[in-house]
Design a protein around this motif. Structure first.
Motif, PDB file in Angstrom:
ATOM      1  N   UNK A  36       0.832  -1.200   0.000  1.00  0.00           N
ATOM      2  CA  UNK A  36       0.000   0.000   0.000  1.00  0.00           C
ATOM      3  C   UNK A  36       0.871   1.255   0.000  1.00  0.00           C
ATOM      4  N   UNK A  37       1.948   1.238   0.774  1.00  0.00           N
ATOM      5  CA  UNK A  37       2.889   2.365   0.787  1.00  0.00           C
ATOM      6  C   UNK A  37       3.489   2.574  -0.602  1.00  0.00           C
ATOM      7  N   UNK A  38       3.893   1.483  -1.254  1.00  0.00           N
ATOM      8  CA  UNK A  38       4.447   1.575  -2.614  1.00  0.00           C
ATOM      9  C   UNK A  38       3.437   2.165  -3.591  1.00  0.00           C
ATOM     10  N   UNK A  43       1.580   6.364  -7.159  1.00  0.00           N
ATOM     11  CA  UNK A  43       0.409   7.011  -7.742  1.00  0.00           C
ATOM     12  C   UNK A  43       0.240   8.481  -7.364  1.00  0.00           C
ATOM     13  N   UNK A  44       0.730   8.852  -6.186  1.00  0.00           N
ATOM     14  CA  UNK A  44       0.531  10.232  -5.709  1.00  0.00           C
ATOM     15  C   UNK A  44       1.834  10.844  -5.196  1.00  0.00           C
ATOM     16  N   UNK A  47       1.756  14.413  -3.748  1.00  0.00           N
ATOM     17  CA  UNK A  47       0.952  14.689  -2.567  1.00  0.00           C
ATOM     18  C   UNK A  47       1.538  14.139  -1.278  1.00  0.00           C
ATOM     19  N   UNK A  48       2.266  13.001  -1.373  1.00  0.00           N
ATOM     20  CA  UNK A  48       2.746  12.335  -0.166  1.00  0.00           C
ATOM     21  C   UNK A  48       4.226  12.010  -0.244  1.00  0.00           C
ATOM     22  N   UNK A  49       4.880  12.156   0.878  1.00  0.00           N
ATOM     23  CA  UNK A  49       6.254  11.715   1.054  1.00  0.00           C
ATOM     24  C   UNK A  49       6.165  10.452   1.905  1.00  0.00           C
TER      25      UNK A  49
END
Length: 172
Positions: A36-38, A43-44, A47-49
């Protein structure tokens, strides 16, 4: 936001998926956590680090998703301390029975099903719960299945699966 806690930062939101080393090879760790982290990182990325870590003590200033093994191995006081030094903490219970003291130390609950989300929301109305649908295991490559009969099934961790004895002999 819940209370005085901030759920956004300037730029990319730092998110840490925190797992317990003793459960590193568990399906819930690498599926619900690592994969899920990958997916989020791929994909985003704007937006996310995303961080994937087992460093409980060193995780700071992030939204922390606690994978099932962390919820199993850490005391409520430790979870509360983690929450105090981070933006927010989210518990991913998977097939664990939720514990009121641990839930009280979290900002939110991540559920694996609609049923679990509604149950968590009913039992712990002060802690938001949300459903994150499960993704396909990325380790299983596309293939052409046999057409003569069904030969596969997913039962989760066998210790948590209720099944008749007749089926038990057929499950590995």
């Amino acid at each position: 936001a819940t209370g005085n806690r901030v759920f956004a930062t300037a730029g990319r939101l730092p998110v840490a998926f925190l797992y317990a080393e003793e459960f590193a090879s568990a399906a819930s760790t690498f599926l619900r956590g690592g994969q899920l982290a990958e997916l989020l990182a791929e994909q985003l990325p704007d937006r996310y680090d995303i961080t994937w870590t087992s460093d409980f003590e060193g995780t700071r200033d992030k939204v922390v998703v606690l994978i099932k093994g962390v919820l199993q191995t850490r005391r409520p006081e430790e979870l509360a301390a983690l929450r105090a030094r981070n933006i927010a903490t989210v518990g991913s219970w998977d097939d664990l029975k939720s514990d009121p003291a641990r839930v009280a130390a979290l900002d939110a609950n991540m559920a694996v099903s609609q049923h679990q989300m509604l149950d968590l929301a009913r039992r712990y109305p002060a802690t938001p719960s949300f459903h994150v649908r499960h993704h396909v295991n990325r380790l299983i490559r596309p293939f052409t299945p046999p057409a003569d009969r069904l030969r596969t099934g997913y039962f989760g961790e066998l210790a948590n699966t209720v099944r008749p004895d007749s089926l038990g002999r057929m499950v590995e």
